[in-house]
Write an enzyme that holds these catalytic residues in place. Structure first.
Site, PDB file in Angstrom:
ATOM      1  N   PRO A  29     -29.603  81.453   8.432  1.00  0.00           N
ATOM      2  CA  PRO A  29     -30.845  80.224   8.981  1.00  0.00           C
ATOM      3  C   PRO A  29     -31.913  81.327   8.553  1.00  0.00           C
ATOM      4  O   PRO A  29     -31.786  81.890   8.349  1.00  0.00           O
ATOM      5  CB  PRO A  29     -30.388  81.264  10.346  1.00  0.00           C
ATOM      6  CG  PRO A  29     -28.858  82.132  11.017  1.00  0.00           C
ATOM      7  CD  PRO A  29     -28.766  82.182   9.426  1.00  0.00           C
ATOM      8  N   GLU A  30     -32.518  80.463   7.897  1.00  0.00           N
ATOM      9  CA  GLU A  30     -33.488  80.808   6.985  1.00  0.00           C
ATOM     10  C   GLU A  30     -35.029  80.942   8.113  1.00  0.00           C
ATOM     11  O   GLU A  30     -34.723  80.583   9.419  1.00  0.00           O
ATOM     12  CB  GLU A  30     -34.405  80.227   5.870  1.00  0.00           C
ATOM     13  CG  GLU A  30     -33.318  80.055   5.058  1.00  0.00           C
ATOM     14  CD  GLU A  30     -33.076  80.014   3.699  1.00  0.00           C
ATOM     15  OE1 GLU A  30     -34.429  79.065   2.798  1.00  0.00           O
ATOM     16  OE2 GLU A  30     -31.776  78.958   3.039  1.00  0.00           O
TER      17      GLU A  30
END
Length: 272
Positions: free
Chosen positions: A2-3
């Site tokens: 997850p960015e």
DNA sequence: ATGATGTCCTGGGCGC
DNA sequence: TGCGCCCAGGACATCA
């Protein structure tokens, strides 16, 4: 995994539990990337005042002057369930129950994520927070700032974008997408970049990340939003995962930098 | 300081 | 269907 866009999508999905009271917290796995503070499992009758993001970190501010800080790592996800619809799954490490009978569940197959808890003042003094650079969507982030941070280094810009100490929130997917958007080669060393190019990179950063948030983030393998729906920004990837495909008639290439895949289009992203 | 590599983990996909 | 291998969105340590 997850960015910033996935973390932001997660936080927006957590709105329903803001103002709720924590009834209890169950810790199924005592150690993720770090050991989860034991006193967190004693938490009860405390209100969730606010849920914030800093880079890729999720911060829960509580009414007892304490805070929970959570990082999703590579494969982590937060899901929200109605208590009566919840079935525990493999890798559900941490379950928080609210007085509204919501369950907040942290699932992380690879256990690169972590959960931390302590006095709010102490939490903001943690080194993993202190060392963060400006947030990728922060109002203060501009080309001048980027230039000032990279004008002495030969490190290639792709790697610089992954450095959370310089800009917080960009990860491996969006780094490639941002540089394609800015039409700058991932191989260019920081010190080679002009102010104008730094400005372009920052503008592209904000464009790409905001667009990804609009699409609910990107789902490759693990990521889903808190209600289980998948993001769809991955269908907007211009270069990431597109090795060998053509864009504007030019071929996309995959290279490895610092052990991470980089996708780019050499014809459109020249090393000057 | 720099850059290349290894490490923490599990799981999915692919070739055989 | 199974096995072994490689790869993965993060972040940090370690070594030359």
């Amino acid at each position: 995994m997850p960015e910033l866009p996935e973390v932001e999508t997660t936080i927006r999905g957590l709105k329903p539990i803001i103002g709720s009271i924590i009834i209890n917290i169950k810790i199924n796995t005592p150690k993720l990337r770090f050991i989860i503070p034991k006193k967190m499992s004693l938490l009860t009758k405390v209100e969730i005042l606010e849920i914030k993001r800093r880079g890729k970190f999720i911060i829960f501010l509580l009414s007892n002057n304490h805070a929970i800080i959570l990082h999703l790592g590579m494969s982590g996800r937060l899901r929200l369930f109605e208590a009566n619809k919840f079935e525990q799954k493999k890798h559900d490490h941490f379950i928080l129950r609210t007085n509204q009978d919501h369950l907040l569940v942290f699932n992380d197959a690879r256990r690169f994520g972590f959960v931390d808890y302590g006095k709010t003042t102490n939490m903001f003094e943690k080194k993993y927070i202190l060392r963060l650079g400006l947030d990728a969507l922060g109002i203060n982030l501009n080309g001048k700032y980027l230039l000032s941070r990279i004008s002495n280094t030969a490190v290639p810009i792709k790697q610089i974008l992954l450095d959370q100490k310089i800009i917080a929130g960009i990860g491996n997917i969006y780094a490639s997408e941002i540089l394609f958007n800015a039409q700058i080669s991932p191989l260019v060393g920081g010190r080679e970049l002009s102010l104008n190019e730094c400005k372009k990179i920052i503008i592209s950063t904000k464009i790409i990340l905001k667009k990804a948030i609009k699409h609910g983030g990107s789902t490759l393998r693990d990521y889903v939003s808190v209600d289980g729906t998948v993001g769809n920004f991955q269908s907007n990837f211009q270069v990431y995962g597109q090795e060998g495909k053509k864009i504007f008639g030019k071929t996309i290439k995959k290279i490895v930098q610092y052990g991470r895949s980089t996708y780019y289009c050499p014809d459109l992203q020249k090393i000057k």
